[in-house]
Design a protein around this motif. Sequence first.
Motif: not given
Length: 798
Positions: A238-242
């Motif tokens: 979560l909350d990560v630049d995929i």
Amino acid sequence: MFSNTVEFKETFLKRIEMVCGKSFSESSARDHYQTLGTMISEFVSKDWIATNERHLAAKGKQVYYLSIEYLLGKLLRQNLINLGVEETVQAGLKDLGIDLGELEEFEADAGLGNGGLGRLAACFLDSLASLNLPGHGHGIRYKHGLFEQKIVDGYQVELPEQWLKNGNVWEIRKTDGSIKIPFWGKVESKTENGRLVFNHLNAETVTAVPHDMPVIGYQSKTINTLRLWNAEPSQFPLDVDILKYKRETEMISEFLYPDDTHDEGKILRLKQQYFLVSASIQSILKTYRKQHSSLNQLHEHICIHINDTHPVLAIPELMRILLDDEGFDWEQAWHITKHTISYTNHTTLSEALEKWPIHIFQPLLPRIYMIVEEINERFCHELWEQTPGDWERIKGLAIIADNFVKMAHLAIVGSFSVNGVAKLHTEILKKREMNQFYQLFPEKFNNKTNGIAYRRWLLKANPKLSSLITESIGPAWTHKATELSQLLSYQKDSSFLEQLLKIKSENKQTLANIIFDKTGTAVDHSAIFDVQVKRLHAYKRQLLNVLHIMYLYNRIKSDANYPVVPRVFIFGAKASPGYYYAKKIIKLINSVAEKVNNDPVIGDKMKVIFLENYRVSLAEKIFPAADVSEQISTASKEASGTGNMKFMINGALTVGTLDGANIEIRELVGDSNIFTFGLTAEEVLHYYQHGGYQSDEYYHHDYRIRQAVDQLVNGFFPGAYNEFEPIFDSLLQENDQYFVLKDFASYVDTQHSIGEAFTDRTRWQQMSLNNIAQAGYFSSDRTIQEYADDIWKVKPIK
């Protein structure tokens, strides 16, 4: 399916339809390669499964070999040779109008290694299987390997090494063996039931997916495994630049040795190293639990061997699992760990001993850093108790010092065995480079001189010589390399020596054809083929070779009647992408080649060839064709070398310093069958310690040196203005760190002796034969048997 030619052909035709979905008439040569590879994989599958079952059932010890590199080369023909079916397959394919040699061209050299370290690991896997020893390799499945080298206008250009673009017929993806690896995040501790418990929170997790390759022993039922790990995204955090996370994850197994000039590259390298060891150790323990209910006696049942410092994080990773996952207390975990891990050191170069800045290590691997810090604290406390107040000694031995984690120090402290790879190398470690550790742990240090998978370098690379040997002394040598010594009885046999010369001549013509195809330069195969192929590094002194060529050029230009024995100087080498100086040497070699090869005064007296993209499959053409093997490193700098052994077993004569395994070659063949020159290791080390060398004295007092060195900067090379100033400066302003000018005169004299010796063809063939006959000692079978007996304590499982 390989029992006879008829059965092979029938099976092959059926498999083409199954594998490729085509009839034979519609199939391509690539289809034929893919089909044959699939047939071999299917053929060995039963023995591979049976080998794994024997390993699981056996009560003896097993070894796991961890290496950042495996330079495997092409496997198709080697697998056929090891299975004993090469002739059947070759004949069957020929009946179908297919050339096995052409099929080999569709196999890429596996992009899993760079130089001697990786080739040694590949040789060791071959010998482990051939000796029926329970030994498993673990590495990284690099998508692009190091790089494909192109030479453009004399400069090295790096292109992606796309060895996997058509898949890898030898591997099996084992998704069910996937392992999760955590990076970044933070570690929290709390007390539970009187124990301190650590939790790694907010980690960025990567999935390691195993791809297994069979390692086929020579005429053996043992099929060991090389497990290669591929880095793939886990469930997206979560909350990560995929996209950023996906790219950074895939980069872990994309390139071997990413450029670590900047912190981003250092982070990636450290990620690779932890990725390898964490996946490997978790996998090893998963297998171990199938046999044993407790890890209490882990060290009595397995040995984990780390090939150089790249996998040294195996030590804190094993500690982490024992402490955090298994609930061992520190003393128990440490006892098990340091009796499980063994370590091979591969260098005497202090700059090559890995160390990682704390500001990179700690945030990337927070729990591992805590464990390393604790290991260091306890170790330094022991040192303090031995010599209270001796801060210099403690700082010199500490694992963490000056804001760095020193990996070689961690490897020595956390292992039960530390070995060098040649007699001289081990003595230098004990007496100088690691003397303080040797004084602390003398029982850990031992020598295991390197060896080569000699069957590949004779049976595969030089089949004509192999046939002559077998016709002369029988086939026992293919199982026991020391049987080659029987060839000494043929030293005065003129017929045998003539055959030896004929085979060498044919191999030289084959290489001459490759040279013409690759470079457009025609070379005379009756000339001396003088070869230096290896990594490009200043201490390996390709520069000394080049300066000698420049001197010869100058000598012939000043006197067209100067008598020289025609010579072809052949180079092959990759320079690390960030190694600016090494790239300048490559440019220099190519500039000299352009000058020499196009000068009508020189003609066929000399040619200079740089073969781009040096690799195992090219080496297999070069070694059998070489007359002279250049092993000219600064004495004390080359740990061992294994190219020297491959040249030797193919009958090339060594010109070398008394460095690494050159010393042991000389002990075996005698002074009259090797050409040695230059400073000894003791003399080099004395200069480093006490000073006294002034390179400019040699520059000013030897006109040959002065002329060649001046030509680096005086416009001698058209269009290369200022190009070679860094080389010029390294020799004079920086006082010639590797003693190129000091050894120059000795090298020139020795090279002149080589030319004279070559003109006595009978004597040369006798010298060549002596080298072949004595090369059996350098079999990796011997080396691995020593590891098995002295370090790993593993026995054959048949």
